[in-house]
Design a protein around this motif. Structure first.
Motif, PDB file in Angstrom:
ATOM      1  N   LEU A 234     116.054  94.197 110.926  1.00 26.25           N
ATOM      2  CA  LEU A 234     117.223  95.066 111.017  1.00 26.25           C
ATOM      3  C   LEU A 234     117.732  95.118 112.456  1.00 26.25           C
ATOM      4  N   ASP A 235     119.018  94.861 112.647  1.00 20.12           N
ATOM      5  CA  ASP A 235     119.618  94.936 113.973  1.00 20.12           C
ATOM      6  C   ASP A 235     119.766  96.391 114.408  1.00 20.12           C
ATOM      7  N   VAL A 236     119.407  96.669 115.661  1.00 15.93           N
ATOM      8  CA  VAL A 236     119.570  98.007 116.228  1.00 15.93           C
ATOM      9  C   VAL A 236     120.755  97.955 117.186  1.00 15.93           C
ATOM     10  N   LYS A 237     121.923  98.318 116.678  1.00 14.66           N
ATOM     11  CA  LYS A 237     123.142  98.243 117.473  1.00 14.66           C
ATOM     12  C   LYS A 237     123.095  99.274 118.603  1.00 14.66           C
ATOM     13  N   PRO A 238     123.496  98.881 119.812  1.00 17.36           N
ATOM     14  CA  PRO A 238     123.514  99.833 120.926  1.00 17.36           C
ATOM     15  C   PRO A 238     124.477 100.989 120.661  1.00 17.36           C
ATOM     16  N   VAL A 239     124.028 102.196 120.973  1.00 19.79           N
ATOM     17  CA  VAL A 239     124.835 103.416 120.849  1.00 19.79           C
ATOM     18  C   VAL A 239     124.940 104.022 122.241  1.00 19.79           C
ATOM     19  N   PRO A 240     126.142 104.169 122.785  1.00 21.05           N
ATOM     20  CA  PRO A 240     126.268 104.707 124.146  1.00 21.05           C
ATOM     21  C   PRO A 240     125.531 106.035 124.314  1.00 21.05           C
ATOM     22  N   GLY A 241     124.680 106.104 125.325  1.00 24.75           N
ATOM     23  CA  GLY A 241     123.962 107.338 125.633  1.00 24.75           C
ATOM     24  C   GLY A 241     122.682 107.555 124.849  1.00 24.75           C
ATOM     25  N   ALA A 242     122.458 106.795 123.785  1.00 25.30           N
ATOM     26  CA  ALA A 242     121.293 107.029 122.918  1.00 25.30           C
ATOM     27  C   ALA A 242     120.051 106.329 123.447  1.00 25.30           C
ATOM     28  N   TYR A 243     118.901 106.851 123.050  1.00 25.56           N
ATOM     29  CA  TYR A 243     117.626 106.183 123.289  1.00 25.56           C
ATOM     30  C   TYR A 243     117.032 105.733 121.962  1.00 25.56           C
ATOM     31  N   VAL A 244     116.547 104.497 121.954  1.00 23.80           N
ATOM     32  CA  VAL A 244     115.725 104.041 120.841  1.00 23.80           C
ATOM     33  C   VAL A 244     114.300 104.479 121.159  1.00 23.80           C
ATOM     34  N   VAL A 245     113.709 105.247 120.259  1.00 19.40           N
ATOM     35  CA  VAL A 245     112.365 105.783 120.466  1.00 19.40           C
ATOM     36  C   VAL A 245     111.429 105.141 119.448  1.00 19.40           C
ATOM     37  N   ASN A 246     110.288 104.675 119.920  1.00 20.76           N
ATOM     38  CA  ASN A 246     109.290 104.166 118.972  1.00 20.76           C
ATOM     39  C   ASN A 246     107.881 104.501 119.421  1.00 20.76           C
ATOM     40  N   LEU A 247     107.010 104.630 118.442  1.00 19.14           N
ATOM     41  CA  LEU A 247     105.603 104.893 118.707  1.00 19.14           C
ATOM     42  C   LEU A 247     104.901 103.592 119.067  1.00 19.14           C
ATOM     43  N   GLY A 248     103.877 103.701 119.909  1.00 16.61           N
ATOM     44  CA  GLY A 248     103.080 102.546 120.286  1.00 16.61           C
ATOM     45  C   GLY A 248     101.736 102.529 119.578  1.00 16.61           C
ATOM     46  N   ASN A 249     100.976 101.470 119.829  1.00 14.93           N
ATOM     47  CA  ASN A 249      99.691 101.282 119.154  1.00 14.93           C
ATOM     48  C   ASN A 249      98.712 102.419 119.428  1.00 14.93           C
ATOM     49  N   LEU A 250      98.767 102.969 120.643  1.00 19.39           N
ATOM     50  CA  LEU A 250      97.844 104.030 120.990  1.00 19.39           C
ATOM     51  C   LEU A 250      98.094 105.270 120.150  1.00 19.39           C
ATOM     52  N   PHE A 251      99.375 105.582 119.921  1.00 17.40           N
ATOM     53  CA  PHE A 251      99.673 106.750 119.103  1.00 17.40           C
ATOM     54  C   PHE A 251      99.296 106.493 117.644  1.00 17.40           C
ATOM     55  N   MET A 252      99.574 105.303 117.138  1.00 16.18           N
ATOM     56  CA  MET A 252      99.207 104.996 115.760  1.00 16.18           C
ATOM     57  C   MET A 252      97.692 105.092 115.572  1.00 16.18           C
ATOM     58  N   ARG A 253      96.956 104.641 116.561  1.00 13.25           N
ATOM     59  CA  ARG A 253      95.498 104.726 116.501  1.00 13.25           C
ATOM     60  C   ARG A 253      95.056 106.183 116.419  1.00 13.25           C
ATOM     61  N   MET A 254      95.641 107.041 117.285  1.00  9.77           N
ATOM     62  CA  MET A 254      95.285 108.460 117.255  1.00  9.77           C
ATOM     63  C   MET A 254      95.689 109.115 115.933  1.00  9.77           C
ATOM     64  N   ALA A 255      96.774 108.616 115.326  1.00 11.48           N
ATOM     65  CA  ALA A 255      97.251 109.179 114.058  1.00 11.48           C
ATOM     66  C   ALA A 255      96.533 108.572 112.856  1.00 11.48           C
ATOM     67  N   ASN A 256      95.470 107.827 113.116  1.00  9.36           N
ATOM     68  CA  ASN A 256      94.654 107.261 112.040  1.00  9.36           C
ATOM     69  C   ASN A 256      95.477 106.358 111.129  1.00  9.36           C
ATOM     70  N   ASP A 257      96.463 105.690 111.714  1.00 10.54           N
ATOM     71  CA  ASP A 257      97.396 104.794 111.011  1.00 10.54           C
ATOM     72  C   ASP A 257      98.360 105.511 110.081  1.00 10.54           C
ATOM     73  N   LYS A 258      98.388 106.848 110.119  1.00 15.28           N
ATOM     74  CA  LYS A 258      99.345 107.596 109.281  1.00 15.28           C
ATOM     75  C   LYS A 258     100.763 107.451 109.841  1.00 15.28           C
ATOM     76  N   TYR A 259     100.890 107.410 111.154  1.00 20.05           N
ATOM     77  CA  TYR A 259     102.162 107.150 111.815  1.00 20.05           C
ATOM     78  C   TYR A 259     102.165 105.682 112.246  1.00 20.05           C
TER      79      TYR A 259
END
Length: 347
Positions: A234-259
């Motif tokens: 899926l293409d993530v089109k740029p939106v002026p002023g917006a931030y694309v936010v994503n979780l990293g492997n460390l957070f997924m690990r802490m979330a027990n793969d739920k996130y």
């Protein structure tokens, strides 16, 4: 089955206001994104558009410098990942070529007498600033002003993530206190349309290493997020002023793969140069990452042993950069092996 769509754009402003219902809706929307693919976009945050534009201008000014000037602050000249990264230095996706991007690594200013530097903590040391960039003083000032603004926004995002887990917004304060974060100015040269996109990707398919990433895009697209259920990019089109936010492997690990820490890539087929500024928030290097509250079903064990931020992220860096070096050596060996055959043909 609903048609997959790019990460939704969420209005983040309720987190700063007094409207409890709006805040509850935002938290629920973020929770859904975390369960689905760990990606969303935010507007309504506190980082000014004017500051975003100034820092993007700083990035472009740096990459306009001659290569010999950029190499004066080559990050390979130090051991703490600060400075310039040459094209084709990293390789995140097995089976592709080293990546068609160059970068400048920046972090909090950590002097050489700081405990983090002395103890060789994750990406900890003084920034390596280019001296030939136009208006050097403004370049440094704007860069660090932006760095600190996004650092605060990352803390706000983690506060919302805490709420999605049913704990107090202050839950991650021990993680964010003394946290290490790395910001990169990235430049993707225009990729010729007839080049093999497998060998010439801006960034190969990968997941991020740390806790959370906040990405500022310029007006040129190229970022793609994998929709895991369908296998569609899926293409993530740029939106002026917006931030694309994503979780990293460390957070997924802490979330027990739920996130989810989801796969994404950059393929710049726009015919234009592309610039972006990702902000990788790792956390306090000594923070012990363990299974988060409400991330285990009744009777379910944690899937992963506890690990520090330092150990988790350092291992990921070594793997991706080592992969690129191995690939380059293999290509050099292949070229050398082919030389006798070429000479014989010409004889």
């Amino acid at each position: 089955m609903s048609t997959p769509s790019a990460p939704p754009i969420l209005d983040f402003s309720p987190i700063y206001g007094e409207d409890g219902e709006a805040k509850t809706r935002l938290v629920e929307e973020v929770r859904k994104c975390c369960h689905y693919n760990g990606f969303f976009q935010i507007t309504g945050h506190h980082v000014p558009l004017e500051l975003q534009r100034r820092v993007m201008n700083c990035s472009k000014r740096f990459f306009d410098l001659p290569l010999e000037e950029k190499l004066k602050i080559d990050k390979n000249l130090n051991s703490f990942n600060r400075g310039y990264e040459l094209l084709r230095s990293q390789m995140l996706e097995v089976g592709t070529g080293p990546e068609l991007k160059e970068g400048l690594y920046i972090g909090e200013e950590i002097p050489e007498d700081h405990p983090y530097f002395l103890q060789k903590k994750l990406n900890s040391g003084p920034n390596q600033w280019p001296q030939a960039v136009p208006d050097t003083e403004e370049f440094q000032k704007t860069t660090m002003e932006y760095y600190r603004a996004v650092f605060e926004l990352a803390k706000d995002v983690l506060a919302v993530l805490a709420l999605t887990l049913g704990v107090e917004s202050s839950y991650f304060d021990p993680l964010t206190a003394g946290a290490v974060a790395t910001m990169r100015f990235l430049h993707y040269p225009a990729q010729p349309k007839d080049e093999d996109e497998i060998l010439n990707r801006g960034i190969g398919a990968h997941t991020d290493f740390g806790c959370v990433t906040l990405l500022l895009q310029d007006e040129v697209d190229g970022l793609q997020v994998l929709d895991a259920p369908t296998g569609e990019w899926l293409d993530v089109k740029p939106v002026p002023g917006a931030y694309v936010v994503n979780l990293g492997n460390l957070f997924m690990r802490m979330a027990n793969d739920k996130y989810k820490s989801n796969t994404h890539r950059v393929i710049n087929k726009s015919g234009k140069e592309r610039y972006s500024i990702p902000f990788f928030f790792s956390g306090n290097p000594d923070y012990l990452c363990e299974c988060l509250p409400n991330c285990r079903e009744s009777g379910e064990d944690a899937k992963y042993p506890a690990i520090t931020v330092q150990d988790m992220v350092t291992a990921s860096y070594k793997e991706s950069y080592g992969r690129a070096e191995k690939y380059k050596k293999e290509m050099e060996t292949k070229k050398m092996d082919e030389l006798p055959a070429v000479a014989a043909v010409g004889a």
